[in-house]
Motif scaffolding. Structure first.
Motif, PDB file in Angstrom:
ATOM      1  N   GLY A  37       1.139  -1.246  -0.056  1.00 30.61           N
ATOM      2  CA  GLY A  37      -0.034  -0.100  -0.041  1.00 30.61           C
ATOM      3  C   GLY A  37       0.854   1.324   0.006  1.00 30.61           C
ATOM      4  N   ALA A  38       0.530   2.276   0.712  1.00 25.93           N
ATOM      5  CA  ALA A  38       1.240   3.518   0.887  1.00 25.93           C
ATOM      6  C   ALA A  38       2.503   3.432   1.166  1.00 25.93           C
ATOM      7  N   ILE A  39       2.883   2.743   2.292  1.00 24.41           N
ATOM      8  CA  ILE A  39       4.188   2.599   2.813  1.00 24.41           C
ATOM      9  C   ILE A  39       5.256   1.611   1.825  1.00 24.41           C
ATOM     10  N   GLY A  40       4.574   0.418   1.755  1.00 23.43           N
ATOM     11  CA  GLY A  40       5.127  -0.803   1.017  1.00 23.43           C
ATOM     12  C   GLY A  40       5.514  -0.482  -0.452  1.00 23.43           C
ATOM     13  N   ALA A  72       0.876  -9.554  -1.607  1.00 19.00           N
ATOM     14  CA  ALA A  72      -0.064  -8.663  -1.947  1.00 19.00           C
ATOM     15  C   ALA A  72      -1.379  -9.492  -1.521  1.00 19.00           C
ATOM     16  N   ARG A  73      -2.620  -8.660  -1.634  1.00 21.82           N
ATOM     17  CA  ARG A  73      -3.871  -9.144  -1.058  1.00 21.82           C
ATOM     18  C   ARG A  73      -4.414 -10.064  -2.205  1.00 21.82           C
ATOM     19  N   SER A  74      -4.152  -9.895  -3.630  1.00 22.95           N
ATOM     20  CA  SER A  74      -4.399 -10.615  -4.468  1.00 22.95           C
ATOM     21  C   SER A  74      -3.478 -10.780  -5.746  1.00 22.95           C
ATOM     22  N   CYS A 121       4.064  -3.848   6.334  1.00 27.50           N
ATOM     23  CA  CYS A 121       2.988  -2.657   6.157  1.00 27.50           C
ATOM     24  C   CYS A 121       1.779  -2.874   5.720  1.00 27.50           C
ATOM     25  N   LEU A 122       1.045  -3.713   6.637  1.00 28.61           N
ATOM     26  CA  LEU A 122      -0.243  -4.451   6.161  1.00 28.61           C
ATOM     27  C   LEU A 122      -1.224  -3.610   7.418  1.00 28.61           C
ATOM     28  N   PRO A 123      -2.624  -3.982   6.945  1.00 30.84           N
ATOM     29  CA  PRO A 123      -3.462  -3.459   8.006  1.00 30.84           C
ATOM     30  C   PRO A 123      -3.248  -3.991   9.357  1.00 30.84           C
ATOM     31  N   ALA A 181       8.656  -3.391  11.704  1.00 30.02           N
ATOM     32  CA  ALA A 181       7.380  -3.181  11.967  1.00 30.02           C
ATOM     33  C   ALA A 181       6.771  -1.769  11.723  1.00 30.02           C
ATOM     34  N   MET A 182       5.633  -1.790  10.994  1.00 32.95           N
ATOM     35  CA  MET A 182       5.050  -0.279  10.508  1.00 32.95           C
ATOM     36  C   MET A 182       3.947  -0.444  11.618  1.00 32.95           C
ATOM     37  N   SER A 183       3.207  -1.414  11.752  1.00 32.94           N
ATOM     38  CA  SER A 183       1.899  -1.395  12.406  1.00 32.94           C
ATOM     39  C   SER A 183       2.195  -1.291  14.055  1.00 32.94           C
ATOM     40  N   ALA A 184       2.826  -0.257  14.439  1.00 34.32           N
ATOM     41  CA  ALA A 184       3.616  -0.300  15.884  1.00 34.32           C
ATOM     42  C   ALA A 184       2.566  -0.418  16.872  1.00 34.32           C
ATOM     43  N   GLY A 205       8.962   6.154  11.527  1.00 35.39           N
ATOM     44  CA  GLY A 205       7.752   6.472  10.726  1.00 35.39           C
ATOM     45  C   GLY A 205       7.404   7.820  10.775  1.00 35.39           C
ATOM     46  N   ALA A 206       6.232   8.169  11.212  1.00 32.44           N
ATOM     47  CA  ALA A 206       5.875   9.526  11.016  1.00 32.44           C
ATOM     48  C   ALA A 206       6.085  10.258  12.417  1.00 32.44           C
ATOM     49  N   MET A 207       6.907   9.821  13.291  1.00 30.67           N
ATOM     50  CA  MET A 207       7.125  10.237  14.630  1.00 30.67           C
ATOM     51  C   MET A 207       8.490  10.974  14.490  1.00 30.67           C
ATOM     52  N   VAL A 248      -2.584   5.207  16.289  1.00 32.91           N
ATOM     53  CA  VAL A 248      -1.805   5.209  17.524  1.00 32.91           C
ATOM     54  C   VAL A 248      -0.423   4.716  17.221  1.00 32.91           C
ATOM     55  N   ASN A 249       0.072   4.620  16.004  1.00 31.31           N
ATOM     56  CA  ASN A 249       1.418   4.257  15.751  1.00 31.31           C
ATOM     57  C   ASN A 249       2.466   4.940  16.240  1.00 31.31           C
ATOM     58  N   VAL A 250       2.200   6.297  16.023  1.00 30.67           N
ATOM     59  CA  VAL A 250       3.485   7.164  16.445  1.00 30.67           C
ATOM     60  C   VAL A 250       3.448   7.073  17.947  1.00 30.67           C
ATOM     61  N   GLU A 266      -1.177   7.747  -1.614  1.00 28.43           N
ATOM     62  CA  GLU A 266      -1.899   6.523  -1.746  1.00 28.43           C
ATOM     63  C   GLU A 266      -2.917   6.444  -0.590  1.00 28.43           C
ATOM     64  N   ASN A 267      -2.654   6.922   0.542  1.00 33.16           N
ATOM     65  CA  ASN A 267      -3.373   6.880   1.595  1.00 33.16           C
ATOM     66  C   ASN A 267      -3.351   7.967   2.651  1.00 33.16           C
ATOM     67  N   PRO A 268      -4.449   8.618   2.477  1.00 36.60           N
ATOM     68  CA  PRO A 268      -4.292   9.964   3.459  1.00 36.60           C
ATOM     69  C   PRO A 268      -3.979  10.007   4.945  1.00 36.60           C
ATOM     70  N   ALA A 269      -4.307   8.707   5.186  1.00 38.81           N
ATOM     71  CA  ALA A 269      -3.990   8.606   6.612  1.00 38.81           C
ATOM     72  C   ALA A 269      -2.596   8.325   7.017  1.00 38.81           C
ATOM     73  N   THR A 270      -1.905   8.182   6.020  1.00 39.97           N
ATOM     74  CA  THR A 270      -0.364   7.774   6.474  1.00 39.97           C
ATOM     75  C   THR A 270       0.416   9.036   5.797  1.00 39.97           C
ATOM     76  N   GLY A 271       1.162   9.649   6.566  1.00 42.73           N
ATOM     77  CA  GLY A 271       2.176  10.633   6.273  1.00 42.73           C
ATOM     78  C   GLY A 271       3.135  10.065   5.272  1.00 42.73           C
TER      79      GLY A 271
HETATM   80  N1  LIG Z   1       4.640   3.658  12.363  1.00 41.80           N
HETATM   81  C1  LIG Z   1       4.256   4.669  11.746  1.00 41.80           C
HETATM   82  O1  LIG Z   1       4.528   5.896  11.966  1.00 41.80           O
HETATM   83  C2  LIG Z   1       3.034   4.559  10.876  1.00 41.80           C
HETATM   84  C3  LIG Z   1       2.452   3.509  10.507  1.00 41.80           C
HETATM   85  N2  LIG Z   1       1.331   3.045   9.994  1.00 41.80           N
HETATM   86  C4  LIG Z   1       0.750   1.860   9.752  1.00 41.80           C
HETATM   87  O2  LIG Z   1       1.395   1.196   8.710  1.00 41.80           O
HETATM   88  C5  LIG Z   1       0.694  -0.093   8.385  1.00 41.80           C
HETATM   89  C6  LIG Z   1       0.502   0.038   6.705  1.00 41.80           C
HETATM   90  O3  LIG Z   1       0.431   1.423   6.301  1.00 41.80           O
HETATM   91  P1  LIG Z   1      -0.392   1.929   4.763  1.00 41.80           P
HETATM   92  O4  LIG Z   1       0.867   1.386   3.838  1.00 41.80           O
HETATM   93  O5  LIG Z   1      -0.418   3.331   4.918  1.00 41.80           O
HETATM   94  O6  LIG Z   1      -1.406   1.088   4.677  1.00 41.80           O
HETATM   95  P2  LIG Z   1      -2.356   0.817   3.298  1.00 41.80           P
HETATM   96  O7  LIG Z   1      -3.509   0.578   3.446  1.00 41.80           O
HETATM   97  O8  LIG Z   1      -2.024   1.705   2.281  1.00 41.80           O
HETATM   98  O9  LIG Z   1      -1.624  -0.630   2.844  1.00 41.80           O
HETATM   99  C7  LIG Z   1      -1.994  -1.980   3.253  1.00 41.80           C
HETATM  100  C8  LIG Z   1      -1.526  -2.854   2.080  1.00 41.80           C
HETATM  101  O10 LIG Z   1      -1.744  -4.087   2.548  1.00 41.80           O
HETATM  102  C9  LIG Z   1      -2.549  -4.938   1.694  1.00 41.80           C
HETATM  103  N3  LIG Z   1      -3.097  -6.073   2.344  1.00 41.80           N
HETATM  104  C10 LIG Z   1      -4.284  -6.315   2.934  1.00 41.80           C
HETATM  105  N4  LIG Z   1      -4.451  -7.836   3.094  1.00 41.80           N
HETATM  106  C11 LIG Z   1      -3.182  -8.273   2.683  1.00 41.80           C
HETATM  107  C12 LIG Z   1      -2.845  -9.594   2.688  1.00 41.80           C
HETATM  108  N5  LIG Z   1      -3.434 -10.587   3.199  1.00 41.80           N
HETATM  109  N6  LIG Z   1      -1.703  -9.887   2.213  1.00 41.80           N
HETATM  110  C13 LIG Z   1      -0.960  -9.015   1.406  1.00 41.80           C
HETATM  111  N7  LIG Z   1      -1.357  -7.441   1.578  1.00 41.80           N
HETATM  112  C14 LIG Z   1      -2.329  -7.434   2.030  1.00 41.80           C
HETATM  113  C15 LIG Z   1      -3.658  -3.985   1.168  1.00 41.80           C
HETATM  114  O11 LIG Z   1      -3.930  -4.518   0.080  1.00 41.80           O
HETATM  115  C16 LIG Z   1      -2.837  -2.755   0.940  1.00 41.80           C
HETATM  116  O12 LIG Z   1      -2.101  -2.702  -0.218  1.00 41.80           O
HETATM  117  C17 LIG Z   1      -0.866   0.391   8.938  1.00 41.80           C
HETATM  118  O13 LIG Z   1      -0.975  -0.568  10.116  1.00 41.80           O
HETATM  119  C18 LIG Z   1      -0.716   1.590   9.484  1.00 41.80           C
HETATM  120  O14 LIG Z   1      -1.457   1.958  10.494  1.00 41.80           O
HETATM  121  C19 LIG Z   1       0.914   4.202   9.102  1.00 41.80           C
HETATM  122  C20 LIG Z   1       1.360   5.585   9.161  1.00 41.80           C
HETATM  123  C21 LIG Z   1       2.720   5.674  10.175  1.00 41.80           C
END
Ligand SMILES: NC(=O)C1=CN([C@@H]2O[C@H](COP(=O)(O)OP(=O)(O)OC[C@H]3O[C@@H](n4cnc5c(N)ncnc54)[C@H](O)[C@@H]3O)[C@@H](O)[C@H]2O)C=CC1
Ligand SMILES: O=C([O-])CC(=O)C(=O)O
Length: 267
Positions: free
Chosen positions: A9-12, A34-36, A69-71, A91-94, A119-121, A187-189, A240-245
């Motif tokens: 997604g955005a980070i990966g 990837a998811r599919s 960098c998954l949900p 680990a991004m999903s801190a 990350g964003a911190m 709350v990752n940061v 790619e993802n407005p919630a992610t900086g």
């Molecule tokens: N540590 C930090 O400072 C920050 C952490 N995050 C966290 O990092 C994580 C990733 O963030 P983003 O890249 O923005 O998320 P995103 O939603 O843009 O990307 C997640 C990706 O995982 C894929 N995915 C879903 N299920 C999957 C599966 N079974 N197998 C493979 N891929 C799968 C999705 O299709 C999507 O492409 C989130 O948990 C987010 O909360 C986000 C921003 C800052």
């Protein structure tokens, strides 16, 4: 070093493209998940050098390090195979590491490592330094545009309507442990901050919905026996993802670049 990316997604995708362009000396992208199959093929077509899409288990065996960098709810699906194989988990999903001493124990047993990039911190370097002495208090206020909070479990359960707010409102306050259960994607940061400093049960947090805000904003105040400091960051959203900086993926790239750097700056 061989790296794999779980979730493009955005980070990966941003980190994968930097690796693909050869911008991270010493690291080679060898696989991703990837998811599919359709999403995987479409993503692979954006790379100069084709890379296989594999399961999380294969990522763990093929790679020295895997970038998660998954949900948030998918965290264990990749963390467990990577750490069981004694590899490094970036680990991004801190938020998913709060209260997970079992994963740290697993890493200790297998020789694996868990790394939470900044990350964003900001300021984790200073917080780690003051933690060598005694920290008295850490507070973080996270302010987000209301749309970034609309799908959080707390907002849905309480039926809060954050649309058309006339002014900023404090949605929830408590310790990082308490807030994390209700806002796992926000709350990752704060999680990284708490793990670097006073711990999630003693780090205080407030989450605000602010209709006048364009950027996710984090303000932190620290008091300790060596330094007191205050810091604030306003994160421009990624495309790619407005919630992610945007800074988040750049932080991973900066982290990887320092592996072989002749000059390394900061803690
Ligand atoms: N540590 C930090 O400072 C920050 C952490 N995050 C966290 O990092 C994580 C990733 O963030 P983003 O890249 O923005 O998320 P995103 O939603 O843009 O990307 C997640 C990706 O995982 C894929 N995915 C879903 N299920 C999957 C599966 N079974 N197998 C493979 N891929 C799968 C999705 O299709 C999507 O492409 C989130 O948990 C987010 O909360 C986000 C921003 C800052
Ligand atoms: O500020 C950001 O980009 C992301 C954020 O709030 C978080 O994940 O805790």
């Amino acid at each position: 070093m061989r790296i794999g990316i779980a979730g493009i997604g955005a980070i990966g995708s941003s980190v994968a493209h930097a690796l693909d362009r050869g911008e991270v000396f010493g690291w080679k992208l060898v696989a991703f998940s990837a998811r599919s199959p359709e999403r995987a093929a479409a993503f692979d077509a954006t790379l100069n050098r084709s890379v296989p899409c594999v399961s999380f288990e294969e990522l763990a065996t093929k790679c020295d390090a895997v970038l998660e960098c998954l949900p948030p709810h998918m965290f264990d699906a990749v963390a467990l195979p990577v750490l069981s194989a004694g590899k490094t988990l970036l680990a991004m999903s801190a938020s998913q590491l709060l209260g997970r001493e079992d994963l740290v124990d697993l890493a200790r047993r297998t020789g694996g490592r868990i790394v939470i990039p900044s990350g964003a911190m900001l300021g984790l370097d200073a917080l780690k330094a003051v933690a060598v002495g005694e920290i008295y208090a850490v507070k973080i206020h996270t302010r987000k545009p209301p749309r970034s909070l609309a799908t959080a479990p707390y907002v849905i359960r309480k039926g809060l309507n954050l649309e058309n707010l006339a002014e900023a409102v404090c949605v929830l306050k408590g310790t990082v442990s308490e807030v994390a259960k209700e806002f796992p994607a926000n709350v990752n940061v704060a999680a990284a901050l708490s793990l670097a400093g006073l711990g999630p049960d003693r780090t205080q947090m407030e989450i605000w919905a602010d209709p006048d805000l364009e950027f996710n904003t984090h303000t932190v105040d620290v008091e300790s026996d060596s330094s007191n400091f205050s810091m604030s960051i306003q994160n421009r959203p990624s495309e790619e993802n407005p919630a992610t900086g945007r800074i988040t993926s750049q932080s991973v790239i900066a982290f990887l670049r320092q592996t072989y750097a002749a000059l390394r700056i900061g803690t």
